[in-house]
Design an enzyme around this catalytic site. Structure first.
Site, mmCIF file in Angstrom:
data_model
loop_
_atom_site.group_PDB
_atom_site.id
_atom_site.type_symbol
_atom_site.label_atom_id
_atom_site.label_comp_id
_atom_site.label_asym_id
_atom_site.label_seq_id
_atom_site.Cartn_x
_atom_site.Cartn_y
_atom_site.Cartn_z
ATOM 1 C CG ASN A 20 -4.648 -33.043 -67.299
ATOM 2 O OD1 ASN A 20 -5.075 -33.112 -66.400
ATOM 3 N ND2 ASN A 20 -4.184 -32.040 -67.902
ATOM 4 N NE ARG A 97 -11.259 -30.940 -84.582
ATOM 5 C CZ ARG A 97 -10.846 -30.425 -85.940
ATOM 6 N NH1 ARG A 97 -9.778 -30.123 -86.357
ATOM 7 N NH2 ARG A 97 -11.974 -30.378 -86.657
ATOM 8 C CG HIS A 115 -10.091 -23.851 -68.635
ATOM 9 N ND1 HIS A 115 -9.664 -23.761 -70.023
ATOM 10 C CD2 HIS A 115 -10.057 -22.560 -68.080
ATOM 11 C CE1 HIS A 115 -9.246 -22.642 -70.265
ATOM 12 N NE2 HIS A 115 -9.392 -21.593 -69.009
ATOM 13 C CB VAL A 150 -14.992 -21.642 -75.891
ATOM 14 C CG1 VAL A 150 -13.623 -21.887 -75.435
ATOM 15 C CG2 VAL A 150 -15.157 -21.973 -77.113
HETATM 16 C C1 GRF Z 1 -3.807 -28.529 -69.378
HETATM 17 O O1 GRF Z 1 -3.340 -27.443 -68.881
HETATM 18 C C2 GRF Z 1 -5.131 -28.476 -69.655
HETATM 19 O O2 GRF Z 1 -5.926 -27.692 -68.530
HETATM 20 C C3 GRF Z 1 -5.666 -27.687 -70.759
HETATM 21 O O3 GRF Z 1 -4.478 -28.070 -71.735
HETATM 22 C C4 GRF Z 1 -3.493 -28.719 -70.948
HETATM 23 C C5 GRF Z 1 -3.133 -30.072 -71.531
HETATM 24 O O4 GRF Z 1 -2.158 -30.510 -70.887
HETATM 25 N N1 GRF Z 1 -6.858 -27.780 -71.382
HETATM 26 P P1 GRF Z 1 -1.781 -32.103 -71.016
HETATM 27 O O5 GRF Z 1 -1.795 -32.584 -72.455
HETATM 28 O O6 GRF Z 1 -2.948 -32.912 -70.445
HETATM 29 O O7 GRF Z 1 -0.368 -32.325 -70.521
#
Ligand code: GRF
Length: 222
Positions: A20, A97, A115, A150
């Site tokens: 991401n 965290r 998420h 959360v």
């Molecule tokens: C993603 O699936 C995000 O939705 C979740 O943790 C994962 C992180 O993936 N919160 P990356 O580290 O961005 O590849």
């Protein structure tokens, strides 16, 4: 609200792979994108996200939780890192965290998270596995404002994907991830353009080019 000349500073918090983060970095590199990443902070020294930041010429900081007596002190250090670089928006991108109330207050209404579910379904860890075990036919991704719970904050953007009968956790996660990478930069752009307003649980998205309608005092412009 920022202009193209003064892009919004993003502080990204990430613990792992950083895909991401990569999507955000690539969006920021596009001409006219109204934000740029000013720092990436991780609680894990070997997080791939830190390598991705360095490769993009962005400052990468490892802040070791073991150097702090408690969560409050750690989060205060994170806030200092972010404020020192004038981050105007904090983006959680696989940050493993739960933020303390002190952190959330310091950046109230200015923290986003992505998420891998259609919240409020399947908050917390392993959302894709939860969806498969529940037997839903649609899964998806959510970008939301972070509050003290959360995965409970107001929803900014969501996108659904089908769940196929032969899906594994891996195949479903990959399908959802495509949507995450599309939604997160879009949400950041909307925030940076001053087009998001929180009204209770709802995030109102203003159409491009339309001036603000003068939000009531009870509404907070993000
Ligand atoms: C993603 O699936 C995000 O939705 C979740 O943790 C994962 C992180 O993936 N919160 P990356 O580290 O961005 O590849």
């Amino acid at each position: 609200m920022t202009s193209a000349a003064t892009p919004l500073g993003l502080g990204v918090l990430a613990s792992g792979r950083g895909s991401n983060l990569q999507a955000i970095l690539e969006a920021c590199a596009r001409p006219g994108f109204p934000a740029r990443v000013v720092v990436v902070v991780s609680d894990r020294e070997r997080a791939q996200a830190l390598d991705r930041a360095r490769a993009a010429g962005v400052e990468a900081r490892f802040v070791n939780p073991k150097d702090f007596p408690d969560r409050e002190a750690y989060d205060l250090a994170l806030v200092r890192e972010l404020e020192a670089r004038r981050a105007g928006l904090v983006c959680l991108a696989g940050f493993m965290r739960i933020l303390t109330a002190g952190f959330v207050r310091a950046y109230a209404g200015r923290i986003l998270n992505v998420h891998p579910s259609l919240l409020p379904a399947f908050p917390g860890l392993a959302a894709q596995r939860q969806a498969l075990e529940y037997g839903v036919k649609l899964a998806g991704a959510t970008v939301h404002v972070v509050d003290e719970g959360v995965d409970t904050g107001p929803v900014v953007l969501q996108s659904s994907v089908p769940v196929h009968p032969d899906d594994t956790e891996e195949s479903l996660s990959a399908r959802i991830l495509v949507e995450e990478h599309r939604l997160y930069p879009e949400a950041i752009r909307l925030f940076a353009e001053g087009r998001l307003t929180i009204s209770g649980r709802k995030v109102v998205v203003r159409a491009a080019g339309r001036p603000g309608a003068g939000a009531p005092a009870s509404e907070a412009s993000l």
